[in-house]
Design an enzyme around this catalytic site. Structure first.
Site, PDB file in Angstrom:
ATOM      1  N   ASN A  56      -6.924  -6.334  -8.915  1.00  0.00           N
ATOM      2  CA  ASN A  56      -5.805  -5.428  -8.668  1.00  0.00           C
ATOM      3  C   ASN A  56      -4.659  -5.868  -9.574  1.00  0.00           C
ATOM      4  OD1 ASN A  56      -3.745  -3.858  -7.716  1.00  0.00           O
ATOM      5  ND2 ASN A  56      -3.542  -4.901  -5.731  1.00  0.00           N
ATOM      6  N   LYS A 105      -1.946  -4.407 -10.054  1.00  0.00           N
ATOM      7  CA  LYS A 105      -0.655  -3.925  -9.533  1.00  0.00           C
ATOM      8  C   LYS A 105       0.121  -3.253 -10.679  1.00  0.00           C
ATOM      9  CE  LYS A 105      -0.820  -7.711  -6.294  1.00  0.00           C
ATOM     10  NZ  LYS A 105      -0.213  -8.309  -5.136  1.00  0.00           N
ATOM     11  N   HIS A 118      -3.451  -0.527   0.543  1.00  0.00           N
ATOM     12  CA  HIS A 118      -3.007  -1.874   0.151  1.00  0.00           C
ATOM     13  C   HIS A 118      -1.722  -2.211   0.901  1.00  0.00           C
ATOM     14  CE1 HIS A 118      -1.446  -5.189  -2.246  1.00  0.00           C
ATOM     15  NE2 HIS A 118      -2.709  -5.401  -2.584  1.00  0.00           N
ATOM     16  N   GLU A 159       0.956  -3.475   0.024  1.00  0.00           N
ATOM     17  CA  GLU A 159       2.209  -3.075  -0.636  1.00  0.00           C
ATOM     18  C   GLU A 159       2.480  -1.589  -0.423  1.00  0.00           C
ATOM     19  OE1 GLU A 159       1.212  -4.912  -4.379  1.00  0.00           O
ATOM     20  OE2 GLU A 159       1.359  -6.845  -3.362  1.00  0.00           O
ATOM     21  N   GLU A 197      -7.061  -8.547   3.764  1.00  0.00           N
ATOM     22  CA  GLU A 197      -5.989  -9.204   3.022  1.00  0.00           C
ATOM     23  C   GLU A 197      -4.832  -9.514   3.967  1.00  0.00           C
ATOM     24  OE1 GLU A 197      -6.151  -8.257  -1.391  1.00  0.00           O
ATOM     25  OE2 GLU A 197      -5.096  -6.598  -0.481  1.00  0.00           O
ATOM     26  N   GLY A 248      -0.002 -12.905  -2.780  1.00  0.00           N
ATOM     27  CA  GLY A 248       1.010 -13.282  -3.770  1.00  0.00           C
ATOM     28  C   GLY A 248       1.858 -14.476  -3.369  1.00  0.00           C
ATOM     29  N   SER A 263      -4.151 -14.631  -2.563  1.00  0.00           N
ATOM     30  CA  SER A 263      -4.036 -15.900  -3.296  1.00  0.00           C
ATOM     31  C   SER A 263      -5.388 -16.531  -3.616  1.00  0.00           C
ATOM     32  CB  SER A 263      -3.126 -16.878  -2.533  1.00  0.00           C
ATOM     33  OG  SER A 263      -1.827 -16.345  -2.423  1.00  0.00           O
TER      34      SER A 263
HETATM   35  C1  PEP Z   1      -3.651  -8.216  -3.909  1.00  0.00           C
HETATM   36  O1  PEP Z   1      -2.752  -7.701  -4.542  1.00  0.00           O
HETATM   37  O2  PEP Z   1      -4.488  -7.484  -3.369  1.00  0.00           O
HETATM   38  C2  PEP Z   1      -3.731  -9.672  -3.828  1.00  0.00           C
HETATM   39  C3  PEP Z   1      -4.645 -10.198  -3.062  1.00  0.00           C
HETATM   40  O3  PEP Z   1      -2.832 -10.394  -4.567  1.00  0.00           O
HETATM   41  P1  PEP Z   1      -2.885 -11.971  -4.865  1.00  0.00           P
HETATM   42  O4  PEP Z   1      -4.288 -12.309  -5.273  1.00  0.00           O
HETATM   43  O5  PEP Z   1      -1.912 -12.182  -5.967  1.00  0.00           O
HETATM   44  O6  PEP Z   1      -2.505 -12.687  -3.598  1.00  0.00           O
END
Ligand code: PEP
Length: 262
Positions: free
Chosen positions: A9, A11, A100, A102, A171, A177, A217
């Protein structure tokens, strides 16, 4: 057999001009990964929608999947700022993310809207990565499964063919993040509960074939342990997917721990 899926992803990152080089480098790096790309494991790249035609051209005949980070609720119409699932298909996408964190928490997307996006995507033949996960205060209040089940409940009433086009990404919002991943035990506990919920609500067949990705992460250092858990079938990766070397190491480390085909 559940084929491991590694989804990137990006983003709102990367210039369009960086796309081709990323694909070339990633493909070269994955030659050293255990197993065959597209057969023993799958890779999906989700850039901004503006990058998709360049990504499609860069991927060419390589067995790399690509998809959108979100998708509109209808084929066409007066929906300013949205991207049509039919146009995603036209660009060669087979996938889209929906729900997601976000989208849910910055843009207040509700389960009803996530359902509407999912239905529109499925109607155009797209596969859907449905993202679910709890906030830190919800985990602290012991509400993780309650929250996740409410987000999953949009799948009730879907038929077997629709369900076969869904992948769930767990997630935890507090892990996205932040550099703080869920421990392999924490991830496994939630993934196992998701599969159990699936079995109860949607049937054993759907439960056994469901791929459940972990996201939050993920990095080369924690990929092996996380993918070593029985119900972790791949990753949704944000930050660590932006660099082809780092992303390929997530994939390689994960696959080395989990033999292809397990
Ligand atoms: C994500 O954006 O779905 C995500 C898991 O981000 P990160 O790996 O940076 O935590």
């Amino acid at each position: 057999m559940r084929v491991p899926l590694f989804a990137a992803n990006w983003k709102m990152n990367k210039a369009v001009a960086e796309t081709a080089e990323f694909v070339t480098q990633l493909s070269e790096l994955l030659v050293a990964a255990p197993g065959t790309l597209g057969t023993d494991y799958e890779v999906l790249i989700c850039p901004q929608s503006t990058h998709l035609s360049t990504l499609a051209a860069s991927v060419g005949n390589r067995p790399i999947e690509f998809g959108a980070q979100n998708c509109g609720t209808a084929k066409s119409g007066a929906f300013t700022g949205e991207v049509s699932p039919a146009v995603l298909k036209e660009l060669g996408c087979n996938w889209t993310l929906v729900g997601h964190s976000e989208r849910r928490h910055i843009y207040q997307e509700t389960d009803a809207l996530v359902l509407s996006r999912t239905r529109a995507a499925l109607a155009e033949g797209l596969r859907v990565v449905l993202c679910v996960g709890e906030k830190l205060e919800e985990r602290r209040a012991d509400q993780t499964m309650q929250v996740v089940q409410a987000q999953l409940s949009i799948l009730k009433g879907m038929n077997a063919s629709e369900l076969s086009h869904i992948v769930v990404a767990y997630e935890p919002v507090w892990a996205i993040g932040t550099g703080e991943n869920a421990s392999p035990e924490q991830a496994q506990a939630v993934h196992h509960s998701i599969r159990k919920w699936y079995a109860t609500e949607l049937g054993d067949k759907a439960a056994n074939s469901l791929r459940i990705l972990y996201g939050g992460s993920v990095k080369p250092e924690n990929a092996a342990q996380l993918l070593g858990e029985a119900d972790v079938d791949g990753f949704l990766v944000g930050g660590a997917s932006l660099d082809p070397v780092v992303f390929s190491n997530v994939i390689k480390n994960g696959l080395e721990f989990r033999a292809p085909g397990v």
